[in-house]
Design a protein around this motif. Sequence first.
Motif, short mmCIF file in Angstrom:
data_model
loop_
_atom_site.label_atom_id
_atom_site.label_comp_id
_atom_site.label_asym_id
_atom_site.label_seq_id
_atom_site.Cartn_x
_atom_site.Cartn_y
_atom_site.Cartn_z
N LYS A 82 1.02 -1.17 0.39
CA LYS A 82 0.09 -0.05 0.17
C LYS A 82 0.75 1.66 -0.46
CE LYS A 82 -0.85 -0.31 5.18
NZ LYS A 82 0.30 1.14 5.30
N ASP A 83 1.60 0.75 0.02
CA ASP A 83 3.08 2.46 0.74
C ASP A 83 3.80 2.93 -0.57
OD1 ASP A 83 2.42 2.82 3.26
OD2 ASP A 83 4.00 1.07 3.77
N VAL A 84 3.58 1.78 -1.66
CA VAL A 84 4.23 1.59 -3.32
C VAL A 84 3.32 2.02 -3.97
CG1 VAL A 84 6.94 1.34 -2.24
CG2 VAL A 84 4.65 -0.11 -3.14
N GLN A 85 1.99 2.79 -4.32
CA GLN A 85 1.33 2.32 -5.38
C GLN A 85 1.00 3.31 -6.34
OE1 GLN A 85 -0.85 -0.02 -5.93
NE2 GLN A 85 0.36 -0.70 -4.72
N THR A 86 1.96 5.06 -5.92
CA THR A 86 1.76 5.76 -7.02
C THR A 86 3.46 6.76 -7.44
OG1 THR A 86 2.18 7.85 -5.05
CG2 THR A 86 -0.27 6.66 -5.90
N TRP A 87 3.95 7.21 -8.37
CA TRP A 87 4.93 8.07 -8.26
C TRP A 87 5.49 8.48 -7.08
CZ3 TRP A 87 8.63 4.79 -10.84
CH2 TRP A 87 8.29 3.89 -11.88
N ASN A 88 4.52 9.62 -6.22
CA ASN A 88 4.97 10.33 -5.42
C ASN A 88 4.58 9.71 -4.07
OD1 ASN A 88 4.63 12.96 -6.24
ND2 ASN A 88 2.26 12.52 -6.68
N ASP A 89 4.60 8.78 -4.38
CA ASP A 89 4.95 7.56 -2.92
C ASP A 89 6.51 7.10 -3.32
OD1 ASP A 89 1.93 6.83 -1.59
OD2 ASP A 89 2.39 5.19 -3.27
N LEU A 90 7.18 7.37 -3.96
CA LEU A 90 8.73 7.08 -3.80
C LEU A 90 9.38 8.49 -2.71
CD1 LEU A 90 9.91 6.09 -7.40
CD2 LEU A 90 9.36 5.01 -5.79
N TRP A 91 8.94 9.60 -2.64
CA TRP A 91 8.76 10.67 -1.72
C TRP A 91 8.88 10.59 -0.20
CZ3 TRP A 91 8.32 11.09 -7.06
CH2 TRP A 91 8.81 11.91 -7.75
N ASN A 92 8.70 9.67 0.06
CA ASN A 92 7.75 9.68 1.12
C ASN A 92 9.41 9.41 1.82
OD1 ASN A 92 6.92 8.70 4.37
ND2 ASN A 92 5.39 7.15 3.14
N PRO A 93 9.40 10.07 3.74
CA PRO A 93 10.65 9.88 4.52
C PRO A 93 11.11 8.76 5.21
CG PRO A 93 9.57 12.11 4.79
CD PRO A 93 8.34 11.56 3.79
N LYS A 94 10.73 7.55 4.27
CA LYS A 94 10.04 6.48 5.39
C LYS A 94 11.03 5.88 4.52
CE LYS A 94 6.45 5.14 5.42
NZ LYS A 94 4.75 4.03 5.82
N PHE A 95 11.80 6.12 3.28
CA PHE A 95 12.09 5.07 2.27
C PHE A 95 13.51 5.71 2.11
CE2 PHE A 95 7.75 4.59 -0.06
CZ PHE A 95 7.76 2.78 1.75
N ARG A 96 13.78 7.15 2.96
CA ARG A 96 15.40 6.85 3.09
C ARG A 96 16.54 6.29 2.62
NH1 ARG A 96 17.52 12.04 4.73
NH2 ARG A 96 19.55 11.83 5.33
N ASN A 97 17.43 6.75 2.03
CA ASN A 97 18.26 5.60 1.70
C ASN A 97 17.62 3.74 0.63
OD1 ASN A 97 21.06 5.52 0.64
ND2 ASN A 97 21.64 4.05 2.51
N ASP A 98 16.93 4.12 0.91
CA ASP A 98 16.12 2.73 0.31
C ASP A 98 15.55 2.65 -1.59
OD1 ASP A 98 16.09 1.76 2.39
OD2 ASP A 98 14.04 2.24 3.30
N ILE A 99 16.23 4.00 -2.11
CA ILE A 99 16.04 3.65 -3.44
C ILE A 99 16.60 3.72 -4.51
CG2 ILE A 99 14.29 3.73 -5.51
CD1 ILE A 99 12.35 6.13 -3.11
N MET A 100 17.03 2.85 -4.80
CA MET A 100 17.93 2.19 -6.57
C MET A 100 17.36 3.05 -7.96
SD MET A 100 19.77 -0.68 -5.50
CE MET A 100 21.68 -0.31 -6.89
N LEU A 101 17.40 3.56 -8.68
CA LEU A 101 16.62 4.09 -9.85
C LEU A 101 17.89 3.81 -11.11
CD1 LEU A 101 16.20 8.14 -8.52
CD2 LEU A 101 15.28 6.01 -8.22
N THR A 102 16.80 3.18 -12.32
CA THR A 102 17.51 3.46 -13.71
C THR A 102 18.46 4.39 -14.31
OG1 THR A 102 17.15 1.60 -15.53
CG2 THR A 102 15.08 3.26 -14.74
N ASP A 103 19.35 3.96 -14.28
CA ASP A 103 20.49 5.25 -14.59
C ASP A 103 20.15 5.67 -16.43
OD1 ASP A 103 21.90 6.96 -15.02
OD2 ASP A 103 24.05 5.51 -15.02
N ASP A 104 19.07 6.01 -16.21
CA ASP A 104 18.43 6.53 -17.54
C ASP A 104 17.73 8.45 -17.27
OD1 ASP A 104 15.67 6.91 -20.39
OD2 ASP A 104 17.35 5.08 -20.63
#
Length: 362
Positions: A158-180
């Motif tokens: 339930k915490d990752v259903q939209t793109w805006n969810d990625l900005w949640n402070p609880k995901f500090r240092n948790d996200i990997m992005l494709t290099d593009d």
Amino acid sequence: MKKLIYAALGILLATGLLALGAKHFENAQSAATGDGHSGKVLNIYNWGAYIDPALITKFEKQTGIKVNYDTFDSNEAMLTKIQQGGTSYDITVPSDYTVQKMKQLGLLQKLDHRKLTTLKYYDPFIMNRAFDPHNAYSVPYFWGTLGITYNDKYVKAKDVQTWNDLWNPKFRNDIMLTDDARDVFGFALISMHKSVNTTSNADLLAAKGKLDALTPNVKAIAADEIKMYMAQDQAAIAVGYSGDASEMIAENSHLHYVIPKGGTNLWFDNLVIPKNAKHVAAAYKFINFINEPKNAAQNAEYIGYSTPNWAAKKLLPKSITDQKEFYPDDDMIKGDQVYTNLSQYKTQQYNDLYLEFKMNRH
């Protein structure tokens, strides 16, 4: 924009391709000069690990045509090599917006649909896209979405259903992005309800500002390494392609893929025949061969990406085709956007802003 193109499974795939290379593949120089105009040669330029090697062997045995196979890791690298013209490839595999760019640059042959005996197997939903109306220059190879892969050990669905969810402070240092650049700016723009193809300076600067705000949550920006990190529980969330997610999930049952609500990038990798191809008859034979339903199904099951071939889809296990995140219905991809080619100036602006974002992380 995309394709093709490793961790555990990925290493095995790469090793398999290297082993196959010893038997079947030539380097770029041999592709340019080997076997002259005998007609028994086919020079293919594809994303890495983006075909079942057994199908190359089958094609060679079935037709007597020797396949020379080179790989690339980005649309830009492929385009540069085609433009240089030192090597004459008969087939290559550009993503949607790159087909459009190659067409504009006069680098592609127009396809003779009368020679494409497997055209009838394509899903109409995949065909006739804006980057190549009526598929005049390209036919689909694989397709998919840009989305979010998460590990249920660390993240709730339930915490990752939209793109805006990625900005949640609880995901500090948790996200990997494709290099593009297009993909990273793409999801930022969508989160702001903007077009992934915007040429507005204001939109791009706003997206850059929003990406800068995401920086504390970004663990790394990487390419194929993402699959290894996710498969080995070393990251909680990754932004990347549906096909890569399929590979990771096969390695780690705690991983799940989400097509974000509110829209995402819908991408298509395509088969084309470059303008300077020397073995055009062989190219048509291969395109028809790889799209025979049995072969297309085998290729899709091996690679893990979604096939555009409706007849092949029927041959795949239901355990694959019932996964709506990889074979989504219309409602799931309503509002999804396909990249279109941008001017050289705008492409450079995207790249420059993206580089600034990456540098600001350090």
